[in-house]
Design an enzyme around this catalytic site. Sequence first.
Site, PDB file in Angstrom:
ATOM      1  N   HIS A 185     -32.715  14.469 -31.898  1.00 49.78           N
ATOM      2  CA  HIS A 185     -31.573  13.908 -31.152  1.00 49.78           C
ATOM      3  C   HIS A 185     -30.244  14.543 -31.545  1.00 49.78           C
ATOM      4  O   HIS A 185     -29.182  13.936 -31.369  1.00 49.78           O
ATOM      5  CB  HIS A 185     -31.517  12.385 -31.370  1.00 49.78           C
ATOM      6  N   HIS A 285     -36.222  16.798 -18.935  1.00 48.68           N
ATOM      7  CA  HIS A 285     -35.642  15.583 -19.513  1.00 48.68           C
ATOM      8  C   HIS A 285     -35.423  14.566 -18.395  1.00 48.68           C
ATOM      9  O   HIS A 285     -34.918  14.912 -17.331  1.00 48.68           O
ATOM     10  CB  HIS A 285     -34.295  15.982 -20.122  1.00 48.68           C
TER      11      HIS A 285
END
Length: 382
Positions: A185, A285
């Site tokens: 992340h 994504h």
Amino acid sequence: MKITKYESFLVPPRWLFLKIETDEGIAGWGEPVIEGKAATVKTAVDELMEYLIGKNPMNIEDHWNVMYRSGFYRGGPILMSAIAGIDQALWDIKGKYFNTPVYQLLGGKVRNSIKVYSWIGGDRPAEVGAAAKEMFDKGFTAVKMNATEELQYVDSYKKIDAAVKRIAAVRESVGADIGIGVDFHGRVHKPMAKILAKELEPFHPMFIEEPVLPENNEALREIANHVSIPIATGERMFSRWDFKKLLVQGYVDIIQPDVSHAGGITECKKIISMAEAFDVAAAPHCPLGPIALAACLQVDATCHNAFIQEQSLGIHYNKGTDLLDYLMENDVFKYENGYVKIPEAPGLGIEINENHVRKMAEIGHNWRNPLWRHTDGSVAEW
Ligand SMILES: [Mg+2]
């Protein structure tokens, strides 16, 4: 055919939907959003739509080039997300006009379905072992989890040990066959990223994602030289020109463009095809809504190197409202044995429940990502 009007809808949990209408009664839907800046993207859509009113919606490639090239300043999350949602809506119109799914207009499909993965564990991963087992029992063959909470540039091995324990628990609960994506992340800086990657290697992750922030992509070399785990990144990259440098550097194995952030169907098809020439895979994504997912699936259908698709059903962000709530028929994204079929209906292949969209737009949202701070008070990457 002419574009006559458009409307955008800010809807929970954190999405923005766009409806573009034509003088032939065909309407198309798109999802132009960047998480946490939905209202800013909405304004960018308003600015871009000024040009498109009265134009023929069929000339998508020209419209894309006008939206991208005519404004002098270009690229970045806001503008490319605005272009993305408009582009999706134009493809939806075109598919409906020809009464065919968008993938037919992109060259036809190379697959009938694509593997999907499910998120487990939320922002602060805790009881991930049980969550992984639950997804496994539901038929998923791949999951993704956050590796760790915030980490300082140089942090303690205790946090590394905790991350390793969680991934070990997932591997133990679901066995060797399940793909485990581990998302760093962008929370991990280079000094700790190579340590964490090395420690995770024995548990055979399917990939590690954003091991460093995309603006530090040159650091991927260090990580690629430390471990053999496939490296994924790209959700915060927005065009062919952003991905060009990454692909030429040669340390990425999987790119993750977002079809609602990186210029839409038109641009993501090109980005993914460009990656194919580097033998790099694609895993688009999509922690977003149903229109974004539908657009992803149309691209996945036509790209040989797309191997897995993110989707947001039950994701920790979808509080109170979930992926299927805005659809007329919610079995369009029916997952079977870890795969989703490519939708076959015209356009993006979904039918939006406009009444529900209008009702929820009255509620709207003001979603922001959390602000995290380190123990010393400095801002941490979320
Ligand atoms: Mg990610």
